[in-house]
Design an enzyme around this catalytic site. Structure first.
Site, PDB file in Angstrom:
ATOM      1  N   TYR A 143       0.746  -1.416   0.064  1.00 26.94           N
ATOM      2  CA  TYR A 143      -0.231   0.066   0.082  1.00 26.94           C
ATOM      3  C   TYR A 143       0.890   1.361  -0.125  1.00 26.94           C
ATOM      4  O   TYR A 143       1.689   1.357   0.763  1.00 26.94           O
ATOM      5  CB  TYR A 143      -0.865   0.177   1.429  1.00 26.94           C
ATOM      6  CG  TYR A 143      -1.917   1.184   1.561  1.00 26.94           C
ATOM      7  CD1 TYR A 143      -1.594   2.267   2.380  1.00 26.94           C
ATOM      8  CD2 TYR A 143      -2.891   1.418   0.453  1.00 26.94           C
ATOM      9  CE1 TYR A 143      -2.225   3.157   2.496  1.00 26.94           C
ATOM     10  CE2 TYR A 143      -3.614   2.515   0.887  1.00 26.94           C
ATOM     11  CZ  TYR A 143      -3.301   3.465   1.580  1.00 26.94           C
ATOM     12  OH  TYR A 143      -4.324   4.451   1.801  1.00 26.94           O
ATOM     13  N   ASP A 238       9.488   2.642  -0.468  1.00 20.88           N
ATOM     14  CA  ASP A 238       8.317   3.476   0.163  1.00 20.88           C
ATOM     15  C   ASP A 238       8.782   3.259   1.759  1.00 20.88           C
ATOM     16  O   ASP A 238       8.095   2.177   2.020  1.00 20.88           O
ATOM     17  CB  ASP A 238       7.029   2.995  -0.534  1.00 20.88           C
ATOM     18  CG  ASP A 238       5.976   3.799   0.458  1.00 20.88           C
ATOM     19  OD1 ASP A 238       4.791   3.435   0.201  1.00 20.88           O
ATOM     20  OD2 ASP A 238       6.238   4.390   1.557  1.00 20.88           O
ATOM     21  N   LYS A 266       5.060   9.706   8.528  1.00 20.92           N
ATOM     22  CA  LYS A 266       4.866   9.336   9.973  1.00 20.92           C
ATOM     23  C   LYS A 266       5.777   9.746  10.896  1.00 20.92           C
ATOM     24  O   LYS A 266       5.583  10.803  11.358  1.00 20.92           O
ATOM     25  CB  LYS A 266       4.638   7.836   9.843  1.00 20.92           C
ATOM     26  CG  LYS A 266       3.732   7.242   8.805  1.00 20.92           C
ATOM     27  CD  LYS A 266       2.966   6.323   9.307  1.00 20.92           C
ATOM     28  CE  LYS A 266       2.061   5.863   8.004  1.00 20.92           C
ATOM     29  NZ  LYS A 266       1.119   5.092   8.364  1.00 20.92           N
TER      30      LYS A 266
END
Ligand code: KE4
Length: 426
Positions: A143, A238, A266
């Site tokens: 994802y 990623d 994050k």
């Protein structure tokens, strides 16, 4: 026990799609109403009904020092006195760029954005502009946020809700995204060979965290690097979840594989909305205003998030990761012991403070096909028992726990005691 949360959810569903601002928060796959939290401190979360929880989600990764970390809060408070945003360059943006470049050697220049999705969307646009090729290769179960090019065989909330391919993504967009199988270099080389000179980039979660935690097999990442060179395309890591989480330099430091572009998020925002992407100067200079590839953002690099982010990054030293490893290893080993003692069909995948307990008969979970065979119903029951015992886990089998440095020995004891009781009950 959850009366007010249930009331709040009834209200929010009338005003917000699905009652939430991000699908996985709706607790759909664990079959209960979501919890509405009202505060966090250290390792604890408190909901609107006054229930207390030990938090094993850390807001999906950002809160490596736990909730309301005093250094992070005071850095935001200090910055707040000078205003919230200027829409113009500030010194703190240069400082955090310097800090990121120091911690991730493969990054020579970095652009700040406001979310992981923005980072990955921008990274593939840059890769396509720089290579003048259109196709990208992603992996089933990975994802990369909700950008159109990624919602094909996507993980996280998409797989959780059974929507790995989303309506609204046009066929023209979807056909430019090729799907490979994680830990399967042949599946990648086949696509590269068949689409020679048309693939701009391979994008991967170098440690996958969105089909549950799946680790790269030995030489898989090195193999990807070799294939990207052989077929002259870029390699994008990623590391939105793993960056500054699994080690100071992320997965690329642990596996010693340098991507061409890295996406981050994050942890670098300390809990405020931040994403970033960076890589070799030669590639990054292709970005506007110097280069032709356009990307922009009103609040990109905003001073509050930058101050929070740099405070967190500067605290990430070897001692921190040593302590985080000790905490995480203790929890993991305790859970493995409980699995054995309760004869549960389950396995645990972990790297550093990221961990997933898979309910499966398999001895390994190495890719999407393995992951989707897990017993999500059993996970749902397990989740609910743990919640009722005051342990907050990710509300999906296809997500990870993220442990924070705020977890104490007594927290760990409570987590393991609850884990054993829950395993006995399901
Ligand atoms: P955001 O746009 O949600 O900030 O980041 C997207 C993203 C990109 N890349 C990776 C590897 C990611 O894991 C994410 C987002 N992570 C999920 C949790 N698995 C966010 C939780 C949510 O969707 O609410």
């Amino acid at each position: 026990m959850y009366k007010k949360s249930i009331q709040e959810f009834r209200k929010s569903k009338k005003l917000i799609p699905g009652g939430v601002n991000s699908p996985v928060r709706a607790f759909k796959s664990v079959g209960c109403d979501p919890i509405f939290f009202e505060k966090g401190k250290g390792s604890k979360l408190f909901d609107v009904d006054g229930n207390e929880y030990i938090d094993c989600v850390s807001s999906w990764g950002p809160l490596i020092f736990g909730h309301a970390d005093s250094d992070t809060v005071s850095s935001i408070q200090k910055a707040l006195k000078f205003g919230t945003t200027y829409g113009a360059p500030t010194v703190i943006e240069t400082k955090i760029a310097e800090q990121i470049i120091k911690m991730v050697p493969s990054i020579e220049k970095v652009r700040m954005v406001n979310s992981g999705t923005e980072a990955t969307m921008s990274a593939i646009r840059l890769a396509r502009g720089y290579t003048k090729k259109n196709l990208i290769i992603k992996f089933s179960g990975n994802y990369h946020g909700h950008g159109d090019s990624f919602l094909i065989k996507a993980g996280s909330g998409a797989i959780t809700l059974g929507l790995p391919d989303s309506p609204g993504v046009t066929k023209n967009i979807a056909r430019d995204t090729l799907i490979a199988s994680y830990n399967n270099l042949n599946s990648v080389e086949k696509l590269l060979f068949k689409n020679k000179n048309k693939v701009a980039a391979i994008i991967i979660e170098p440690v996958a965290g969105n089909m549950g935690l799946v680790l790269p097999k030995k030489n898989f990442l090195k193999g990807l690097k070799n294939l990207s060179k052989k077929y002259n395309c870029l390699l994008i890591f990623d590391e939105v979840m793993t960056g500054f989480r699994v080690s100071k330099g992320g997965v690329q430091e642990i596996y010693d594989v340098e991507p061409d572009i890295t996406t981050l998020g994050k942890v670098i925002g300390g809990g405020l909305p931040v994403g970033a992407y960076g890589g070799k100067k030669e590639i990054m200079n292709y970005l506007a205003p110097d280069g032709p590839v356009y990307q922009a953002g009103t609040l990109s690099g905003n001073p509050l998030a930058m101050n929070a982010g740099i405070t967190v990054l500067k605290k990430l030293n070897a001692g921190v990761f040593k302590k985080l490893e000790m905490i995480s290893k203790k929890i993991c080993n305790g859970i493995i012991k409980n699995i054995e003692e309760t004869n549960t069909n389950a396995i645990v995948n972990r790297i550093g403070s990221m961990m997933t307990l898979f309910f499966t008969d398999k001895s390994e979970i190495n890719n999407y096909d393995d992951a989707v065979e897990c017993d999500v119903k059993k996970y749902a029951k397990y989740f609910k028992h743990m919640l009722d015992m005051g342990i907050y886990l990710p509300p999906s089998q296809y997500e990870c726990c993220f442990f924070s440095l705020a977890l104490s020995d007594s927290d760990i004891t409570k987590i393991l005691r609850a884990n054993k009781t829950a395993l006995q009950k399901i």
